[in-house]
Design an enzyme around this catalytic site. Structure first.
Site, PDB file in Angstrom:
ATOM      1  CG  ASP A  13      -1.695   1.291   1.395  1.00 35.08           C
ATOM      2  OD1 ASP A  13      -1.933   1.976   0.376  1.00 35.08           O
ATOM      3  OD2 ASP A  13      -2.053   1.637   2.539  1.00 35.08           O
ATOM      4  N   GLY A  15       1.247   4.810   0.021  1.00 35.73           N
ATOM      5  CA  GLY A  15       0.471   6.008   0.322  1.00 35.73           C
ATOM      6  C   GLY A  15       1.251   7.279   0.072  1.00 35.73           C
ATOM      7  CG  ASN A  16      -0.808  10.873  -0.191  1.00 33.67           C
ATOM      8  OD1 ASN A  16      -0.654  10.919  -1.409  1.00 33.67           O
ATOM      9  ND2 ASN A  16      -2.002  10.857   0.359  1.00 33.67           N
ATOM     10  CB  THR A  17       3.636   9.981   4.449  1.00 39.94           C
ATOM     11  OG1 THR A  17       2.696   9.083   5.054  1.00 39.94           O
ATOM     12  CG2 THR A  17       3.000  11.368   4.335  1.00 39.94           C
ATOM     13  CE1 TYR A  96     -16.771   8.677  -6.236  1.00 39.18           C
ATOM     14  CE2 TYR A  96     -15.229   8.684  -8.076  1.00 39.18           C
ATOM     15  CZ  TYR A  96     -15.686   9.239  -6.891  1.00 39.18           C
ATOM     16  OH  TYR A  96     -15.076  10.352  -6.374  1.00 39.18           O
ATOM     17  N   GLY A 103      -9.860   6.868  -6.094  1.00 38.88           N
ATOM     18  CA  GLY A 103      -8.635   6.390  -5.480  1.00 38.88           C
ATOM     19  C   GLY A 103      -8.702   4.901  -5.181  1.00 38.88           C
ATOM     20  CG  ASP A 105      -6.915   5.577  -1.160  1.00 37.54           C
ATOM     21  OD1 ASP A 105      -7.442   5.784  -2.272  1.00 37.54           O
ATOM     22  OD2 ASP A 105      -6.681   6.493  -0.353  1.00 37.54           O
ATOM     23  NE  ARG A 106     -13.061   7.818  -1.793  1.00 36.77           N
ATOM     24  CZ  ARG A 106     -13.762   8.742  -2.458  1.00 36.77           C
ATOM     25  NH1 ARG A 106     -13.190   9.480  -3.391  1.00 36.77           N
ATOM     26  NH2 ARG A 106     -15.041   8.906  -2.199  1.00 36.77           N
ATOM     27  CB  THR A 181      -0.966  31.251  19.756  1.00 41.42           C
ATOM     28  OG1 THR A 181      -1.150  32.644  20.030  1.00 41.42           O
ATOM     29  CG2 THR A 181      -1.038  31.032  18.254  1.00 41.42           C
TER      30      THR A 181
END
Length: 252
Positions: A13, A15-17, A96, A103, A105-106, A181
């Site tokens: 898998d 992914g983005n990272t 869909y 995606g 992943d979905r 803050t």
């Protein structure tokens, strides 16, 4: 030392990272680890040495892992590789409107839903870089869902699009009123996201009294603390879905 498993399957898998790598024996997860992109093939070689009977694999590529390089690697190792795409056979009806843009992943998450909660209405919330909300009904019909910024993305955007707000890591606070803050940012990000998730769950729960809600992804454990019992927190849901799709396409 080799482990004597009969038929092993490799799940990738990307992914983005990070790249998540898993090994399954049937439906049983026997290994899972994260790999950074620079050392992915080094990690993969070590896993194949540990599990020499891996003979098939599936890959979900939503980021920068090179597809052609992975195909060559698996071919050299005599591993049959399935690259998940919109053309892959899946165990549900994909309605869909633009399936080629959905995606992968979905897609894997919906496969996991119909595998683990067959013939039930399921809402799957994936808390990764983005938050995705996907619903599949008890007839195994998938129409789509929604996408919103993930937890860390919200922190990052506050820093990048302002002149003075600091970049913070997620932290849980107990008050909606921040007395500094940093606490104001933590309160704003966490409470807004938790309220968003609660609202989506409430919307679908009002329409489907028997709704199953699954929370997964990298921030699932962090976010789950705010919600009532009755939500399934399943961090391995996506790789389980990939394993199910691989079986669905290769088992006779």
């Amino acid at each position: 030392m080799f482990l004597n498993f009969s038929t092993m399957k490799l799940i990738i898998d990307a992914g983005n990272t990070v790249v998540k790598i898993a090994v399954f024996e049937g439906a049983r997860l026997v290994l899972k680890q994260n790999s950074v992109y620079d050392f992915f093939y080094d990690d993969l070689k070590k896993i194949l040495f540990q599990f020499p009977k891996i003979d098939k694999a599936i890959a979900s590529l939503v980021s920068k892992l090179n597809k052609e390089q992975l195909i060559r690697f698996c071919s050299e190792k005599k591993i049959v590789l399935l690259i998940l795409s919109s053309a892959t056979k899946v165990p549900f009806l994909n309605l869909y409107a633009t399936p080629t843009t959905l995606g992968v992943d979905r897609v894997a998450l919906m496969a996991a839903a119909v595998s683990k909660f067959e013939l039930q209405n399921c809402l799957v919330i994936d808390t990764g870089s983005c938050i995705t909300y996907d619903f599949i009904n008890s007839k195994k019909e998938y129409y789509g869902g929604t996408i919103s910024p993930g937890l860390q993305m919200r922190y990052t955007s506050l820093h990048q699009f302002t002149a003075q707000l600091p970049l913070l890591s997620p932290k849980r606070v107990n008050s909606f009123v921040g007395n500094s803050t940093e606490n104001a940012i933590h309160a704003g990000v966490s409470f807004a996201l938790e309220t968003e998730i609660s609202g989506v769950i409430e919307y679908f729960s009002n329409k489907y009294s028997d709704l199953i809600v699954i929370l997964t992804g990298g921030d699932a454990e962090f976010l789950s603390k705010r919600f009532k019992n009755g939500i399934f927190v399943l961090p391995n849901f996506l790789i389980e879905g990939l394993n199910h799709i691989l079986d669905y396409n290769t088992n006779k």
